[in-house]
Design an enzyme around this catalytic site. Structure first.
Site, PDB file in Angstrom:
ATOM      1  N   ASP A   1      44.685  42.064  39.825  1.00 43.04           N
ATOM      2  CA  ASP A   1      44.634  41.685  38.403  1.00 43.04           C
ATOM      3  C   ASP A   1      43.382  40.851  38.128  1.00 43.04           C
ATOM      4  O   ASP A   1      42.629  41.107  37.181  1.00 43.04           O
ATOM      5  CB  ASP A   1      45.907  40.896  38.063  1.00 43.04           C
TER       6      ASP A   1
ATOM      7  N   ASP B   1      15.144  37.651  55.785  1.00 42.67           N
ATOM      8  CA  ASP B   1      14.465  38.102  56.993  1.00 42.67           C
ATOM      9  C   ASP B   1      15.423  38.312  58.157  1.00 42.67           C
ATOM     10  O   ASP B   1      15.035  38.743  59.219  1.00 42.67           O
ATOM     11  CB  ASP B   1      13.377  37.089  57.409  1.00 42.67           C
TER      12      ASP B   1
ATOM     13  N   GLU C   1      55.008  38.233  30.005  1.00 47.91           N
ATOM     14  CA  GLU C   1      54.169  37.196  29.376  1.00 47.91           C
ATOM     15  C   GLU C   1      53.746  37.563  27.954  1.00 47.91           C
ATOM     16  O   GLU C   1      53.749  36.717  27.063  1.00 47.91           O
ATOM     17  CB  GLU C   1      52.920  36.958  30.238  1.00 47.91           C
ATOM     18  N   ASP C   2      53.368  38.820  27.746  1.00 46.85           N
ATOM     19  CA  ASP C   2      52.732  39.200  26.478  1.00 46.85           C
ATOM     20  C   ASP C   2      53.612  40.003  25.528  1.00 46.85           C
ATOM     21  O   ASP C   2      53.163  40.396  24.448  1.00 46.85           O
ATOM     22  CB  ASP C   2      51.453  40.010  26.765  1.00 46.85           C
TER      23      ASP C   2
ATOM     24  N   HIS D   1      44.318  47.998  31.161  1.00 51.60           N
ATOM     25  CA  HIS D   1      44.175  46.935  32.176  1.00 51.60           C
ATOM     26  C   HIS D   1      45.218  47.080  33.288  1.00 51.60           C
ATOM     27  O   HIS D   1      44.852  47.164  34.476  1.00 51.60           O
ATOM     28  CB  HIS D   1      44.250  45.564  31.509  1.00 51.60           C
TER      29      HIS D   1
ATOM     30  N   HIS E   1      52.906  44.031  34.970  1.00 52.41           N
ATOM     31  CA  HIS E   1      52.704  42.615  35.308  1.00 52.41           C
ATOM     32  C   HIS E   1      52.494  41.696  34.099  1.00 52.41           C
ATOM     33  O   HIS E   1      52.692  40.490  34.206  1.00 52.41           O
ATOM     34  CB  HIS E   1      51.557  42.451  36.322  1.00 52.41           C
TER      35      HIS E   1
END
Length: 726
Positions: A156, A276, A93-94, A65, A89
């Site tokens: 992201d 159209d 957080e993770d 990712h 990034h």
């Protein structure tokens, strides 16, 4: 770290992350030097190690990712630090890695970028909406320091939208809704149209899968029939431009599915009517060529009046430049044409990213940068005065969906505002102080009301006064986020000051009954009471009293308890009676309100009732609601009209009259002759003989109302007239 060799390898034997890394390095080598590429690779290995053992819902390694996000940014030619931030990034957080560790390992610049993209964690006792709102608010604060934060975040979000296949449908819809409402408009505001179109299409597909499928199939079906017509029109335009000696490129432009659906929805037309419309872009070498090309196509096909827009002379807020025109083509078909230079097209697709992407176009990138910085300054001002994150998001949404009008100051400066903006919006856009103190305005030298909606080309001259203050009614017609937040902030502060003043008056009245003066009480005694009531300052305590959250009798009791003599006097007194009634004028505003059930006016016997959080509500003695209030002894207080009470007050009367032609006109003219005005008329019942109406009148006091009633009673058409008590 040694360079990653880019050589042909059997992709089937490689891990997906390795294939992605090779692709990333291949792009980076086209515009970064060797040292910078090596730093990026080092960031990749650091991130891969941190995310080791983590997998996405699809089953692939999580590191895929961030590398995919970095590839998107590399295609925009983002600088090395921006690419490193993309790779890292999600690390804060993770994973257990902290911002300080990132700063030590790489640089404080990279760490700040990563921290700006990182969501807030451990948000306790908040709804999902509040948590998401707080995340966006934090992101904007970081974005104000460094615009690369939002570019990384958009890349992201784009990859997350592209890989949502394995998520539960409810989560898909929630993310898609947020993308359409917040991230796609931000990309638009930053001029990043390529990213915006992708986010809108993916968001629409996730939010409305069935509608997407139906429109997509209809587009595929119609595409074959359209090709011949598109080729004919394109060749005709290209030939005419060539004959004129213009070196321009003509290309057909197909609307994306989300914009087709949006147009069907807004204009309430069918798919056929939208599809159209044939759309083309003409790319020119110079700005002069754009206007010459415009003349050519207007010569070739008839333009539709009022459908031409010049965004070259007056660019959009996001820096977008182009000429737009709609023509009547062969067989009466509408043709949309956009004419721009190649440079304008690059800016249109990349927007603020062009600041890094096209370093040679310094003037253009600096112009876009300046526009974005101006927008961010306004957002920062809005977020400072916003009560909470949800209010900030509401203001942000208002700011992200503008259809602009261009107006002028008396000195000729152009001001851009959303369509539907009023003069008050204009005043706040000029300066906060101008908005706060505006009292009147002229449009093209003619006096107009402040709620007048603005149109293109108007010249507005705002008159201000030092004594003027924002009016709460302005919130009914201002539409810009800046105006709304400034008015709310001022009213909030005004309410606070007014509550403190009222709270002091109430507490001093209570203390006076036991021969105490607030100013004479020792600070130590005040501090004891503040500690007991858990208040930080005397102003906080007085504000709470003024807003009705604390009863003045009880606070006086706490103060008296610090002095045994005063406590004895207070205990002997009935808590529902004060030494003197509170004197009111009826025009105090936010914390002293006149009840709408009985509409008290000067001269009426009145009673005050504490409404927690809102202050004092004043009722007439005869009102049934005041009887209920009296049962709560400490919640009501004696109030009295000031002899200086001036102004107009609303009073309601019930009138029965003969139902004949012109009867209401007679009533209205009689009331007007008595120097009063009808604020509202409500017909309660009506038959062929009698009409029963409720009239709300603007009167000065009880005597004025009595005179009006006497005058009305003398009319032959009036059968009965009474004042509404409750």
């Amino acid at each position: 770290m040694p360079e990653i060799a880019v050589k042909p390898i059997n992709d089937d034997l490689e891990h997906p992350e390795e294939i992605l890394l090779r692709e990333l390095c291949g792009i980076l080598h086209t515009y970064l030097d060797e040292t910078q590429v090596n730093e990026v690779v080092r960031a990749y290995h650091y991130s891969a190690k941190a995310h080791l053992g983590q997998f996405r819902k699809s089953g692939e390694a999580y590191i895929c990712h961030p590398v995919s996000v970095a590839i998107t940014l590399a295609k925009m030619r983002m600088d090395a630090h921006g690419i490193m931030a993309a790779l890292l990034h999600d690390v804060i957080e993770d994973t257990p890695i902290s911002k300080q560790e990132l700063s030590d390992q790489f640089s404080s610049e990279v760490a700040e970028l990563v921290d700006g993209v990182t969501k807030l964690t451990r948000i306790d006792s908040r709804s999902r909406a509040e948590a998401q709102a707080e995340n966006v608010r934090k992101m904007f604060l970081a974005m104000a320091k460094d615009l690369r934060v939002i570019i990384v975040k958009l890349a992201d979000r784009l990859h997350n939208m592209q890989t949502m296949g394995n998520m539960p449908s409810e989560k898909k819809r929630r993310i898609a809704k947020e993308t359409i409402e917040i991230y796609a408009p931000i990309a638009n505001r930053l001029g990043m149209n390529d990213i915006r179109h992708q986010l809108e299409s993916l968001g629409f597909k996730a939010l409305y899968p069935n509608r997407y499928t139906v429109i997509n199939n209809a587009v595929k079906k119609s595409r074959g029939n359209r090709k011949e017509i598109i080729d004919t029109i394109q060749n005709t335009i290209q030939t005419r431009l060539k004959d004129t000696g213009l070196e321009c490129t003509v290309a057909g432009r197909e609307k994306n599915i989300a914009s087709i659906y949006h147009k069907m929805l807004i204009k309430k037309i069918s798919f056929t009517d939208v599809f159209d419309v044939y759309a083309f872009r003409i790319y020119c070498q110079k700005v002069d060529d754009c206007y010459r090309a415009l003349g050519c196509v207007h010569n070739l096909y008839k333009p539709i009046p009022g459908r031409f827009k010049d965004y070259i002379a007056l660019p959009k807020a996001n820096g977008y430049q182009s000429l737009h025109t709609i023509l009547i083509g062969p067989y009466g078909m509408p043709i949309e044409i956009q004419i721009r230079t190649h440079e304008m097209h690059r800016m249109s697709e990349s927007g603020i990213a062009a600041h890094w992407l096209y370093k040679s176009d310094k003037d253009k990138s600096e112009t876009i940068q300046a526009r974005v910085n101006e927008w961010l300054r306004d957002l920062l001002e809005i977020q400072k005065s916003a009560g909470d994150s949800l209010e900030f998001i509401d203001n942000l949404k208002v700011d992200l969906f503008p259809q602009e009008v261009f107006v002028f100051t008396p000195k000729g400066k152009i001001i851009k505002l959303p369509r539907g903006a009023s003069i008050v919006d204009f005043a706040y856009m000029v300066h906060t102080d101008v908005g706060n103190s505006c009292i009147s305005a002229r449009i093209d030298k003619k006096m107009v009301p402040l709620q007048t909606k603005l149109e293109n080309g108007m010249c507005i001259d705002v008159t201000t006064a030092a004594w003027a203050r924002p009016n709460p009614l302005w919130l009914n017609y201002v539409i810009t986020a800046k105006a709304r937040s400034c008015i709310r902030a001022h009213l909030k502060n005004f309410k606070q000051q007014e509550a403190i003043t009222l709270g002091r008056r109430l507490l001093e009245a209570e203390l006076e009954t036991i021969n105490l003066q607030l100013d004479d009480i020792d600070n130590s005694r005040i501090l004891q009471v503040l500690q007991l009531l858990k208040k930080h300052s005397l102003a906080d305590l007085l504000e709470d009293i003024g807003l009705g959250n604390k009863m003045p009798f009880l606070v006086a009791k706490y103060i008296a308890q610090t002095d045994p003599n005063s406590a004895a006097k207070l205990n002997d007194r009935d808590p529902s009676s004060s030494g003197k009634p509170l004197i009111i004028k009826g025009t105090e505003g936010i914390v002293v309100n006149l009840a709408k059930c009985c509409r008290p006016i000067p001269g009426d016997p009145i009673i005050g009732f504490f409404n927690p959080g809102k202050g004092i509500v004043v009722h007439r003695h005869e009102c049934c609601n005041s009887n209920d209030a009296r049962k709560k002894q400490t919640s009501w207080l004696d109030v009295e009209w000031s002899s200086e009470a001036t102004g107009e007050y609303s009073a309601e009367i019930r009138i029965e009259l003969h139902n004949q032609r012109g009867s209401l006109a007679t009533i209205a003219s009689t009331i007007s002759s008595m120097e009063s005005n009808i604020e509202n008329i409500n017909v309660v019942s009506q038959d062929s003989r009698v009409s029963v109406d409720l009239l709300t009148l603007a009167v000065r006091d009880r005597s004025h109302l009595a005179n009006i009633i006497r005058k009305l009673k003398k009319l032959n058409i009036v059968l009965k007239i009474t004042r509404i008590k409750a």
